[in-house]
Design an enzyme around this catalytic site. Structure first.
Site, PDB file in Angstrom:
ATOM      1  N   ARG A  19       0.841  -1.197   0.000  1.00 21.09           N
ATOM      2  CA  ARG A  19       0.000   0.000   0.000  1.00 21.09           C
ATOM      3  C   ARG A  19       0.874   1.244   0.000  1.00 21.09           C
ATOM      4  O   ARG A  19       1.897   1.302   0.673  1.00 21.09           O
ATOM      5  CB  ARG A  19      -0.897   0.037   1.234  1.00 21.09           C
ATOM      6  CG  ARG A  19      -1.801   1.267   1.291  1.00 21.09           C
ATOM      7  CD  ARG A  19      -2.519   1.378   2.624  1.00 21.09           C
ATOM      8  NE  ARG A  19      -1.611   1.531   3.746  1.00 21.09           N
ATOM      9  CZ  ARG A  19      -1.011   2.688   4.081  1.00 21.09           C
ATOM     10  NH1 ARG A  19      -1.187   3.774   3.374  1.00 21.09           N
ATOM     11  NH2 ARG A  19      -0.211   2.729   5.138  1.00 21.09           N
ATOM     12  N   VAL A  20       0.443   2.243  -0.779  1.00 20.84           N
ATOM     13  CA  VAL A  20       0.994   3.592  -0.691  1.00 20.84           C
ATOM     14  C   VAL A  20      -0.174   4.528  -0.462  1.00 20.84           C
ATOM     15  O   VAL A  20      -1.319   4.206  -0.786  1.00 20.84           O
ATOM     16  CB  VAL A  20       1.792   4.010  -1.955  1.00 20.84           C
ATOM     17  CG1 VAL A  20       3.082   3.214  -2.061  1.00 20.84           C
ATOM     18  CG2 VAL A  20       0.960   3.882  -3.209  1.00 20.84           C
ATOM     19  N   SER A  21       0.113   5.702   0.097  1.00 24.22           N
ATOM     20  CA  SER A  21      -0.961   6.620   0.463  1.00 24.22           C
ATOM     21  C   SER A  21      -1.443   7.504  -0.679  1.00 24.22           C
ATOM     22  O   SER A  21      -2.606   7.880  -0.731  1.00 24.22           O
ATOM     23  CB  SER A  21      -0.515   7.511   1.621  1.00 24.22           C
ATOM     24  OG  SER A  21      -0.216   6.716   2.742  1.00 24.22           O
ATOM     25  N   THR A  22      -0.533   7.871  -1.592  1.00 21.24           N
ATOM     26  CA  THR A  22      -0.916   8.786  -2.673  1.00 21.24           C
ATOM     27  C   THR A  22      -0.426   8.265  -4.018  1.00 21.24           C
ATOM     28  O   THR A  22       0.476   7.420  -4.093  1.00 21.24           O
ATOM     29  CB  THR A  22      -0.303  10.188  -2.457  1.00 21.24           C
ATOM     30  OG1 THR A  22       1.111  10.097  -2.581  1.00 21.24           O
ATOM     31  CG2 THR A  22      -0.672  10.758  -1.099  1.00 21.24           C
ATOM     32  N   GLN A  57       3.341   8.371  -4.858  1.00 16.13           N
ATOM     33  CA  GLN A  57       4.236   7.354  -4.322  1.00 16.13           C
ATOM     34  C   GLN A  57       4.195   6.116  -5.217  1.00 16.13           C
ATOM     35  O   GLN A  57       3.223   5.880  -5.933  1.00 16.13           O
ATOM     36  CB  GLN A  57       3.833   6.991  -2.898  1.00 16.13           C
ATOM     37  CG  GLN A  57       3.929   8.160  -1.932  1.00 16.13           C
ATOM     38  CD  GLN A  57       3.342   7.825  -0.573  1.00 16.13           C
ATOM     39  OE1 GLN A  57       2.331   7.145  -0.473  1.00 16.13           O
ATOM     40  NE2 GLN A  57       3.982   8.333   0.467  1.00 16.13           N
TER      41      GLN A  57
END
Length: 184
Positions: free
Chosen positions: A7-10, A13
């Site tokens: 998972r990445v937040s944005t 990324q």
């Protein structure tokens, strides 16, 4: 089967480093999300949950990829244990297929339980102190006694629609119905 989650937040990324680490760790299927870790429901995460089976191993790069709070992580660990799915966090050195990994898992559980008990104790203590000073908890009521009586009368008359009454009294539908049912 080894199943990975990244998972990445944005969108700025990149997932590449996590995906490479998961593949190196032997992940056969990898699910991913571009979403905040604060969200407990994410499309890739939800899909991954449906694929995990007894005997599988869930692999992530770091604990914060799975959840942000201790409670989220402990809930996840409990869910995995209930499903008899092993867990491995590559950067954190946690592997529940080993005795040391299970120990770390149980320490997390104990810390979370301790945290919940502290919060409960502080809440009770704070409420007790507030009551002793004459404070009553909860939100202030939107409608005065006078407004409540007027609202009941207008509602009973049938001359106004619910949205009209909500606008006139600046209250929500839930508040309106609580007043009408005498549960406000």
């Amino acid at each position: 089967m080894i199943i990975g989650y990244a998972r990445v937040s944005t969108k700025d990324q990149k997932l590449d480093a996590q995906l490479d680490a998961l593949k190196t760790a032997g992940a056969e299927d990898v699910f991913s999300d571009i979403a905040s870790g604060a969200k407990s429901s994410r499309p890739g995460l939800d899909k991954m949950k449906t694929h995990l089976r007894k005997g599988d191993t869930l692999v992530i790069q770091r604990l914060d990829r799975l959840g942000r709070s201790m409670k989220d992580l402990v809930d996840w660990m409990q869910w995995l244990e209930d499903k008899e799915v092993k867990f491995k966090s590559l950067d954190d050195g946690i592997d529940t297929s080993t005795p040391g990994g299970k120990l770390v898992f149980h320490i997390f559980g104990a810390l979370a339980e301790f945290e919940r008990n502290l919060i409960r104790e502080r809440t009770r203590s704070g409420l007790k102190a507030a009551r002793s000073r004459g404070k009553i908890g909860g939100r202030k009521r939107v409608l005065s006694e006078k407004d409540q009586k007027r609202l009941k009368t207008l509602y009973s008359s049938g001359e106004f629609t619910i949205p009209e009454l909500m606008e006139q009294f600046s209250c929500s539908r839930a508040t309106l119905y609580k007043v009408v049912k005498g549960k406000y």
